[in-house]
Design a protein around this motif. Structure first.
Motif, PDB file in Angstrom:
ATOM      1  N   ASN A   1      70.845 -63.229 -41.752  1.00  0.00           N
ATOM      2  CA  ASN A   1      69.747 -64.476 -41.510  1.00  0.00           C
ATOM      3  C   ASN A   1      70.166 -65.547 -42.471  1.00  0.00           C
TER       4      ASN A   1
ATOM      5  N   GLU B   1      72.753 -67.615 -41.249  1.00  0.00           N
ATOM      6  CA  GLU B   1      72.136 -68.536 -39.892  1.00  0.00           C
ATOM      7  C   GLU B   1      71.317 -69.810 -40.394  1.00  0.00           C
TER       8      GLU B   1
ATOM      9  N   ASN C   1      61.044 -74.138 -42.473  1.00  0.00           N
ATOM     10  CA  ASN C   1      62.144 -73.499 -41.771  1.00  0.00           C
ATOM     11  C   ASN C   1      61.991 -72.026 -42.263  1.00  0.00           C
TER      12      ASN C   1
ATOM     13  N   LYS D   1      59.295 -69.958 -40.780  1.00  0.00           N
ATOM     14  CA  LYS D   1      59.389 -69.708 -39.266  1.00  0.00           C
ATOM     15  C   LYS D   1      60.504 -68.570 -38.980  1.00  0.00           C
ATOM     16  N   LEU D   2      61.352 -68.610 -39.766  1.00  0.00           N
ATOM     17  CA  LEU D   2      62.586 -67.464 -39.553  1.00  0.00           C
ATOM     18  C   LEU D   2      62.010 -66.217 -40.243  1.00  0.00           C
TER      19      LEU D   2
ATOM     20  N   LYS E   1      58.903 -65.400 -39.857  1.00  0.00           N
ATOM     21  CA  LYS E   1      57.961 -64.865 -38.778  1.00  0.00           C
ATOM     22  C   LYS E   1      58.895 -64.316 -37.573  1.00  0.00           C
ATOM     23  N   GLN E   2      59.780 -64.944 -37.291  1.00  0.00           N
ATOM     24  CA  GLN E   2      60.729 -64.495 -36.365  1.00  0.00           C
ATOM     25  C   GLN E   2      60.959 -63.144 -36.690  1.00  0.00           C
ATOM     26  N   SER E   3      61.261 -62.592 -37.928  1.00  0.00           N
ATOM     27  CA  SER E   3      61.604 -61.245 -38.387  1.00  0.00           C
ATOM     28  C   SER E   3      60.698 -60.536 -38.848  1.00  0.00           C
ATOM     29  N   LYS E   4      59.519 -60.746 -38.375  1.00  0.00           N
ATOM     30  CA  LYS E   4      58.398 -60.170 -38.942  1.00  0.00           C
ATOM     31  C   LYS E   4      58.353 -58.456 -38.628  1.00  0.00           C
ATOM     32  N   GLU E   5      58.887 -58.220 -37.616  1.00  0.00           N
ATOM     33  CA  GLU E   5      58.564 -56.697 -37.118  1.00  0.00           C
ATOM     34  C   GLU E   5      59.643 -55.887 -37.922  1.00  0.00           C
TER      35      GLU E   5
ATOM     36  N   SER F   1      55.107 -64.425 -48.876  1.00  0.00           N
ATOM     37  CA  SER F   1      55.564 -64.089 -47.551  1.00  0.00           C
ATOM     38  C   SER F   1      54.999 -62.911 -47.253  1.00  0.00           C
TER      39      SER F   1
ATOM     40  N   CYS G   1      51.276 -62.770 -40.205  1.00  0.00           N
ATOM     41  CA  CYS G   1      51.809 -64.021 -40.210  1.00  0.00           C
ATOM     42  C   CYS G   1      50.830 -64.757 -39.289  1.00  0.00           C
TER      43      CYS G   1
END
Length: 198
Positions: free
Chosen positions: A90, A93, A114, A117-118, A120-124, A173, A181
């Protein structure tokens, strides 16, 4: 090379059937490591969603990923290394998408936005780490990353500064994750950078 070859339609290229087959085989062989690691990471997180982390074996991960135990051990020494690889992937990227070096407060706010946001995309997956009490792997990763960055870019600062930044990002975080989030990433970034600059 692999990205271009992997996305183009080989049927539309003026190649013989034998050359098309060789090209596809070459692409698969070239990307075998990346594919194996991807499936191993996905397998571990899927298993963590269903079982306690301590009960998951390397054999379970390999079976779920559709690879052999030997393939797992070719790339990873233990389960925790799979999680660290996930963070590294991650981060690579994220770094690739950054187009500038931060020079002012607004630049740092943009980067922080940013980052959140990254996150949050990986929160699971991160929720699964928290459930398994493995948050320390995330903190260790942040510590190493900030220490390396400060050693390279700000060697004049004292040795504790990177830990301050890593600790701030980790705690903010993790608290954000506890609330699913829900707060806006932009305002969170403003608050965190404001704590440093203001």
């Amino acid at each position: 090379k692999s990205t271009v070859c992997g996305t183009e339609n080989t049927q539309s290229v003026n190649l013989s059937p034998q050359m098309r087959r060789k090209r596809r085989i070459c692409i698969v062989q070239f990307d075998a490591e990346a594919y194996s690691k991807h499936y191993i990471v996905q397998a571990l997180f899927k298993l963590m969603g269903a079982y306690e982390y301590d009960k998951i074996s390397v054999t379970d991960i390999a079976n779920k990923a559709g690879v052999g135990r030997a393939t797992f051990y070719r790339y990873f020494k233990r389960k925790e290394d799979v999680i660290v690889f996930y963070f590294e992937h991650n981060t690579r990227e994220f770094v690739f998408t950054q187009r500038f070096e931060p020079r002012c407060r607004e630049d740092y706010v943009s980067i922080a936005k940013n980052v959140f946001k990254l996150f949050k995309q990986s929160k699971e997956p991160l929720k699964l780490l928290k459930k398994a009490r493995l948050e320390h792997l995330y903190l260790d990763y942040l510590n190493k990353g900030f220490v390396g960055m400060f050693d390279n870019e700000h060697p004049e600062l004292d040795r504790y500064t990177p830990y301050i930044y890593a600790g701030m990002l980790f705690n903010v975080s993790m608290a954000w994750l506890e609330n699913d989030c829900a707060e806006d990433a932009d305002s969170l970034a403003e608050s965190m950078v404001g704590a440093i600059f203001d």
